[in-house]
Design a protein around this motif. Structure first.
Motif, PDB file in Angstrom:
ATOM      1  N   ILE A 172       0.814  -1.216   0.000  1.00 49.43           N
ATOM      2  CA  ILE A 172       0.000   0.000   0.000  1.00 49.43           C
ATOM      3  C   ILE A 172       0.846   1.265   0.000  1.00 49.43           C
ATOM      4  N   TYR A 173       2.178   1.127   0.116  1.00 48.36           N
ATOM      5  CA  TYR A 173       3.008   2.319   0.232  1.00 48.36           C
ATOM      6  C   TYR A 173       3.246   2.950  -1.124  1.00 48.36           C
ATOM      7  N   GLY A 174       2.591   4.061  -1.358  1.00 43.07           N
ATOM      8  CA  GLY A 174       2.760   4.723  -2.647  1.00 43.07           C
ATOM      9  C   GLY A 174       1.458   5.369  -3.073  1.00 43.07           C
ATOM     10  N   LYS A 175       1.394   5.685  -4.376  1.00 40.67           N
ATOM     11  CA  LYS A 175       0.252   6.451  -4.867  1.00 40.67           C
ATOM     12  C   LYS A 175      -1.079   5.756  -4.642  1.00 40.67           C
ATOM     13  N   GLY A 230       2.632   7.127   2.356  1.00 34.18           N
ATOM     14  CA  GLY A 230       3.146   7.611   1.075  1.00 34.18           C
ATOM     15  C   GLY A 230       4.361   6.865   0.544  1.00 34.18           C
ATOM     16  N   GLY A 231       5.044   6.113   1.394  1.00 32.25           N
ATOM     17  CA  GLY A 231       6.247   5.418   0.933  1.00 32.25           C
ATOM     18  C   GLY A 231       7.301   6.408   0.484  1.00 32.25           C
ATOM     19  N   ASP A 232       7.837   6.200  -0.717  1.00 34.92           N
ATOM     20  CA  ASP A 232       8.884   7.085  -1.220  1.00 34.92           C
ATOM     21  C   ASP A 232       8.345   8.333  -1.892  1.00 34.92           C
ATOM     22  N   LEU A 233       7.024   8.441  -1.949  1.00 38.55           N
ATOM     23  CA  LEU A 233       6.420   9.558  -2.657  1.00 38.55           C
ATOM     24  C   LEU A 233       6.715  10.879  -1.936  1.00 38.55           C
TER      25      LEU A 233
END
Lengths: 375, 549
Positions: free
Chosen positions: B143-146, B225-228
């Motif tokens: 789920i980490y990301g857009k 957001g993770g790396d976003l």
């Protein structure tokens, strides 16, 4: 009729502000007291030393001290209680994360409300000192302490140390990684194993102070080229870079990931909650210095100085170690329970000045070579 | 239209104000107040960095991608927020289905969640090791990301759009739909050509509020957001992680630009068209019934979203009573015991919230009335002033307040007044959108009638507009109250030892990994906020005012 109308509209608007003013007024007496004394003492402190004795003679009667702190809530409450018993001085405190705290001290500079700023890395204290938010004060008690913990510019006094370490979810490690033949990592290099792929998290140096210190750590450990090479290789196993160093801990504690990089004293707090996690301090790790400084133009400067002196005593060092699991800067204070003595912790030769100078270029490099290749 | 003509018209309009001294006084006061309490603090913050700092904005890769990501997320999340909000509003106001109380409740719940805390709930349920995703469905979902952020933001922010849209749909009388239907239009045509255009001001107003909230969201991207990289998180972390005020101020200013753009686009889309539904000739009929499959289809969709929200908050509630949330689920009351010692903070939260939202909704209502119903030459400026606070990330409003009101003549730092004032002005756009959407539906003829019969602007406002605006007014008030109680970003730099509020403690607990106590605190805050609303609902009903929850 016209008067009636004017009255009516005015009432609508007055109502809005009358109400808010009531809300303000009803709770003010306590907080407006330090405010007014601050505004009195502010002009007197600006002509520097001549006035400071005058200020001190007035505040020597005061038994109040306003502390802005980045320590944990529980810890400052304990310190508040202990200090009251010891000196009779009543501590009022505001607690925020390190950067937020510094921002607040700077925002209040025109009319400071705090006497001392306590806790958080001294990296935050340097720009505040340069901006003129602090009064120069080096405690006499720093004579017992390694000079590297004392500000060469005379603003901050280092009183505890934090080291970088790893948080490991023991349950998942034993179930998933141990059968693959992995043992608990002991060095930073152990993390490069591809079996850590997607179960390791750390933080981004562009946004997290700890994330940057970790990068600088590798550069001081392996040289510039070697350090960058290491970070590139490590990137292959990193699931993602959190925005704050502390953000890595809870996901590891709840088992979302297995290994994370963060501050040891922060990991310890989560460990105390009963999560199945273990702390590892890898060889050649980096450290931060926790600071304390006197705020320029604060309401009770003498009490502030006395408090900083106290923080540097053996007793305070032991208290802080016991409640927060932080290493004291004093050699005569033993290591926190369950952690190796500081002499045994293999610290990297961390050059704070150099780390500060190369920050922009390292972060830029990291952005270009590592983060840019991610989604 | 040439600029000169509009200016001349504006001046002509302003001259007419001579006959309405009250209106003039009100306008001047509002401009001064809003200017002093929003623009002045913003100027204080924006003037921290040097021009060279601003130039850096376009030099750094990370910030350019942060800008792009922020815009992308705002567009996709706003679209889905608005769609779900419309669905909820339509089902609640137009369909005869069960569980409406549940839907209303679900559509308020996400507003009352302080940042950070709910994110853990999502990770526990839908993360890589999530109870639902992995445990129940056996999926490997990252789920980490857009994608994850999109889902979370949709659920978090659709309630903002919902309350505005609902207020408007409830005011649309079904007469026109019947007329169209009786003349042979299909149900779909009725919806598309009659009902939908009438909803547009509400949908646009709702979308605006949702978009600004998505754009300024920093709590969800931190955890999910993770790396976003996103602008508000980058700005926040420049303070929180690096204590770099210059860069933070630059990034926050960069955030102002898209926020203002949203405002302009919104005004453009709603345009000059007005859809008047309150014409003074009111007949109320039961709404046109859609076919059964449509009705139950929409019902199931709404139910699905509701269950999702309930699951997330249910897990949070469970976390409040377990030993180590996410690991040791054995029950305990220890967390609640902690909260009981913090009664003073909860009382502060409620008190400041009530005062701020009352002030905000009153001020916003007067503002919306003047902008919508009076041609006074400065309408655009007023409109801009009303929506501006929404474009300022809360954290910067907070820092700006400390900088602007820390010295005479307004030495407010450390007082309760500064907390209330900051929350008040931060909430004006919320209340303003609700009132504007409501006002756009009130036909000029209603007020003209009053004016022709000799009423002044003020009397027609009080006796004609006010009663018609009760709904939007109350929904703005409720929304602001909930936002204030659970607001962290604005108050973080403003609180003093005796004005500490609940969210500050929650943040401290999250920082130290005490998720159980943090969950307990959040659950308590949510329950109290809803209790306060329920009580005011009952009290108001006695006064004959219906407060929709």
């Amino acid at each position: 009729m016209c008067i009636k109308r004017i009255l009516a509209i005015l009432m609508t608007i007055v109502l809005v502000f009358g109400l808010t003013a009531c809300g303000g007024g009803s709770t003010n007496p306590a907080s407006s007291a330090p405010a007014s004394s601050a505004s009195q003492s502010a002009p007197s402190t600006s002509p520097a030393s001549s006035a400071s004795s005058q200020a001190s003679s007035r505040s020597s009667k005061s038994n109040k001290l306003v502390v802005y702190t980045a320590l944990n809530e529980d810890d400052i409450v304990t310190i508040q209680k202990e200090y009251k018993e010891l000196t009779g001085i009543e501590i009022e405190y505001i607690r925020l994360g390190g950067g937020d705290l510094a921002a607040r001290v700077q925002a209040e500079m025109a009319n400071p409300k705090a006497d001392v700023m306590v806790g958080g890395s001294v990296d935050l204290y340097d720009p505040l000192g340069a901006a003129g938010a602090f009064e120069k004060y080096t405690s006499p008690n720093t004579k017992d302490i390694d000079p590297m913990f004392v500000d060469p510019n005379g603003y901050w006094n280092g009183w505890y140390m934090g080291v970088l370490g790893l948080v490991i979810n023991t349950e998942r490690f034993d179930k998933e990684l141990a059968p693959k033949g992995l043992e608990r990592p002991k060095t930073w290099d152990d993390l490069l194993d591809e079996r850590y792929k997607d179960v390791f998290v750390t933080s981004n140096p562009a946004t997290a102070g700890g994330g940057y210190i970790f990068c600088a750590n590798q550069i001081f450990r392996l040289g510039e080229e070697g350090g960058k090479e290491y970070l590139k290789n490590l990137d292959k196993v990193v699931h993602h870079y959190y925005k704050g160093a502390g953000d890595c801990i809870s996901p590891v504690a709840t088992g979302e990931f297995i290994v994370g990089m963060s501050w040891v004293h922060d990991i310890f707090k989560t460990q105390k909650q009963g999560y199945p996690i273990e702390i590892v301090i890898p060889e050649k790790t980096a450290f931060e210095i926790g600071g304390a400084a006197l705020v320029k133009g604060g309401p009770n400067p003498e009490n502030g100085k006395a408090f900083i002196d106290w923080l540097l005593t053996k007793e305070a060092g032991e208290l802080n170690r016991d409640i927060a699991n932080r290493y004291s800067v004093r050699k005569d204070v033993a290591a926190p329970q369950g952690l190796p003595a500081i002499e045994e912790v293999d610290l990297v030769d961390y050059d704070r000045a150099k780390a500060g100078d190369m920050k922009t270029t390292v972060v830029e490099w990291f952005e270009k070579e590592i983060t840019a290749n991610r989604g | 239209m040439a600029g000169g003509t509009t200016l001349r018209e504006s001046i002509k309009e302003m001259k007419r104000l001579k006959n309405e001294p009250l209106l003039l006084v009100a306008i001047v006061l509002i401009i001064l107040l809003v200017g002093y309490f929003t623009i002045w603090p913003v100027i204080k913050v924006i003037s921290v960095p040097q021009a060279s700092d601003y130039a850096q904005l376009f030099a750094k890769r990370r910030w350019i991608s942060a800008l792009k990501n922020s815009l992308f997320m705002t567009v996709v999340s706003t679209l889905s927020c608005t769609a779900i909000a419309f669905l909820f509003a339509y089902v609640v106001s137009r369909l005869n289905v069960p569980c409406k109380g549940l839907f209303r409740f679900v559509a308020l719940l996400p507003i009352v969640s302080p940042p950070f805390i709910v994110a853990l709930s999502y990770i526990l349920l839908f993360g890589i090791q999530g109870i639902i995703t992995k445990g129940l469905l056996g999926l490997h979902v990252d789920i980490y990301g857009k994608f994850g952020l999109w889902i979370v933001q949709t659920v978090t922010f659709f309630p903002y759009a919902y309350s505005v849209i609902l207020g408007v749909i409830q005011k649309i009388s079904p007469n026109l739909e019947y007329a169209a239907y009786n003349m042979g239009a299909t149900r779909w045509q009725v919806f598309r050509d009659v009902f939908w255009p009438l909803c547009r001001p509400g949908v646009a107003g709702g979308a605006l509020i949702a978009a600004v909230n998505v754009l300024c969201d920093f709590g969800n991207p931190m955890m999910i957001g993770g790396d976003l990289a996103l602008l508000p998180t980058e700005a926040y972390m420049q303070i929180s992680g690096w204590y770099d005020m210059n860069t933070a101020a630059v990034l926050a200013s960069a955030l102002l630009v898209p926020a203002l753009a949203i405002f302009v686009i919104n005004r453009f889309w709603v345009g000059k068209r007005s859809y008047v539904t309150i014409t003074g000739k009111e007949i109320s009929l039961t709404p046109l019934k859609p076919p059964a499959w449509v009705k139950w289809g929409l019902f199931s969709l709404t139910m699905l979203v509701s269950l999702f929200v309930l699951l997330v908050y249910g897990s949070l509630a469970l976390g409040a009573f377990t030993k180590a949330w996410g690991y040791d689920w054995s029950l305990t009351l220890n967390n609640m015991r902690y909260v009981l010692n913090k009664g003073g903070q909860i009382w502060n939260s409620i008190r400041f919230g009530l005062l701020a939202s009352l002030g905000a909704s009153l001020l916003a209502m007067v503002l919306a009335y003047i902008v919508q119903k009076k041609q006074v030459g400065v309408n655009r400026l007023l409109d801009f002033l009303a929506i501006l606070p929404g474009a300022i990330p809360g954290i910067f409003l907070g820092i700006g307040f400390v900088m602007a009101f820390n010295e005479p003549p307004m030495e407010l730092t450390g007082t309760a007044a500064i907390m209330v004032l900051a929350l008040l002005f931060w909430n004006i756009p919320t209340c303003y959108s609700a009132c504007t959407a409501g006002l756009q539906q009130i036909g000029a003829s209603v007020e003209d009638a009053a004016l022709n019969l000799g009423a002044s602007s003020f009397v027609s406002f009080r006796d004609v507009i006010l009663p018609l605006l009760k709904g939007p007014f109350m929904s703005g008030f409720v929304l602001s109250f909930l936002r204030s109680v659970t607001c962290l970003s604005v108050v973080i730099f403003l609180y003093a030892p005796n004005t500490i509020v609940g969210t500050i403690s929650i943040m401290g607990l999250v920082e130290t990994g005490q998720w159980g106590s943090a969950a307990a605190f959040t659950v308590t805050l949510i329950s109290i906020a809803f209790t306060v609303l329920k009580v005011s609902q009952v009290v108001l009903r006695r006064q004959g005012i219906r407060l929709e929850l």
